[in-house]
Design a protein around this motif. Structure first.
Motif, PDB file in Angstrom:
ATOM      1  N   LEU A 131      28.456  62.607   7.107  1.00 17.23           N
ATOM      2  CA  LEU A 131      28.035  63.671   6.199  1.00 17.23           C
ATOM      3  C   LEU A 131      29.111  64.736   6.004  1.00 17.23           C
ATOM      4  N   THR A 132      30.179  64.671   6.810  1.00 15.55           N
ATOM      5  CA  THR A 132      31.244  65.661   6.701  1.00 15.55           C
ATOM      6  C   THR A 132      31.928  65.555   5.339  1.00 15.55           C
ATOM      7  N   ASN A 133      31.981  66.660   4.636  1.00 18.52           N
ATOM      8  CA  ASN A 133      32.620  66.736   3.317  1.00 18.52           C
ATOM      9  C   ASN A 133      31.999  65.795   2.292  1.00 18.52           C
ATOM     10  N   ARG A 134      30.721  65.500   2.471  1.00 19.47           N
ATOM     11  CA  ARG A 134      30.003  64.656   1.505  1.00 19.47           C
ATOM     12  C   ARG A 134      28.705  65.352   1.111  1.00 19.47           C
ATOM     13  N   PRO A 135      28.796  66.415   0.354  1.00 20.23           N
ATOM     14  CA  PRO A 135      27.590  67.162  -0.017  1.00 20.23           C
ATOM     15  C   PRO A 135      26.582  66.334  -0.806  1.00 20.23           C
TER      16      PRO A 135
END
Length: 293
Positions: free
Chosen positions: A183-187
């Protein structure tokens, strides 16, 4: 399936590209596994075919996997989502998924590793679409999707023993996004997960409080060997905290499970009631029957 392409790396890991027809659309799926995994699957499917008619396959396969090391987050090791097949390391969810996939293959006369991969794909992902946001992260969603496929059904009666109601308030993944590297940097993915959480929030399910679990005729008629047991939790934002497979002993109900405490897959020697009394955040149990079990 139109084509399978197998490639092995120097580390004996393999990547299976599986062309699968799911809901009328053909797509290539990357399967991440090692040779030992495919060998084990074929061995277990062969043993399953040799079992007498009427064998409880969920219990049979669960017991064949006892002693496998408990390892968390084995699905999280790739930069891009792949169908992970790992029978060398299991957590509570992958243990149950593995047992269910083996059971479904055996019942349907399916004998190949590709057959097993297709079953696992449908069990683990919404509409069989291998992508991080479509993985069935919350077990309530897992139950709903596998019910839609006709694989399982949740039992919520009679009352008693299903005397309590769980009202879901789901937000753990999005409120703890730092725990999920994908989920990091994947809004956009985070928003998809948030939509799933919102769709689950407010739903109500009957469950059996842990204090009432008993070794009685009523309970033995209600909970069957091979049922999937989902343990409800008071932990904020979650629906369940642990899952396993029901098995009755003379002294009561026990759990076949991949145990984080014991660091291995076990047939828990304590009764489930005793086990749950040691975990204050565990409220009770939801019961999911495997269709045809």
């Amino acid at each position: 399936m139109k084509q399978i392409l197998l490639r092995k790396s120097l580390a004996t890991a393999a990547l299976l590209w599986l062309a699968i027809t799911a809901w009328g659309a053909e797509s290539a799926v990357a399967v991440d596994y090692e040779t030992a995994d495919s060998v084990k699957v074929l061995q277990l499917l062969g043993e399953g075919r040799q079992q007498p008619k009427g064998t409880n396959l969920m219990v049979f396969f669960a017991r064949q996997l006892l002693g496998v090391p408990y390892v968390a987050k084995t699905l999280e090791n790739n930069k891009e989502e792949k169908l992970v097949v790992n029978l060398r390391q299991l957590d509570c969810t992958t243990y149950v998924e593995t047992v269910l996939a083996l059971t479904l293959c055996t019942r349907q006369g399916q004998t190949t590793f590709a057959d097993y991969c297709r079953q696992l794909q449908l069990i683990r992902y919404r509409n069989g679409e291998v992508n991080y946001p479509t993985r069935l992260h919350y077990f309530t969603e897992w139950i709903e999707d596998n019910t839609r496929l006709g694989f399982v059904t949740e039992r919520q009666a009679p009352n008693p023993p299903f005397t309590a109601v769980q009202t879901l308030n789901i937000n753990f993944m999005t409120s703890h996004a730092h725990l999920y590297p994908m989920l990091t940097n994947r809004p956009a993915w985070t928003e998809i997960i948030a939509n799933t959480e919102r769709s689950l929030t407010g739903k109500r399910y009957r469950y059996i409080p842990k204090e009432s679990i008993a070794n009685t005729k009523l309970f033995r008629q209600t909970i069957h060997n091979g049922d999937i047991i989902a343990i409800t939790t008071t932990k904020q934002g979650l629906d369940t905290s642990h899952i396993g497979i029901a098995v009755w002993h003379r002294d009561g109900l026990h759990l076949l499970n991949a145990s984080q405490i014991r660091k291995v897959t076990v047939e828990e020697p304590m009764t489930l009631r005793t086990y749950m009394q040691k975990h204050p955040s565990q409220q009770g149990i939801r019961i999911i029957s495997v269709v045809g079990n």
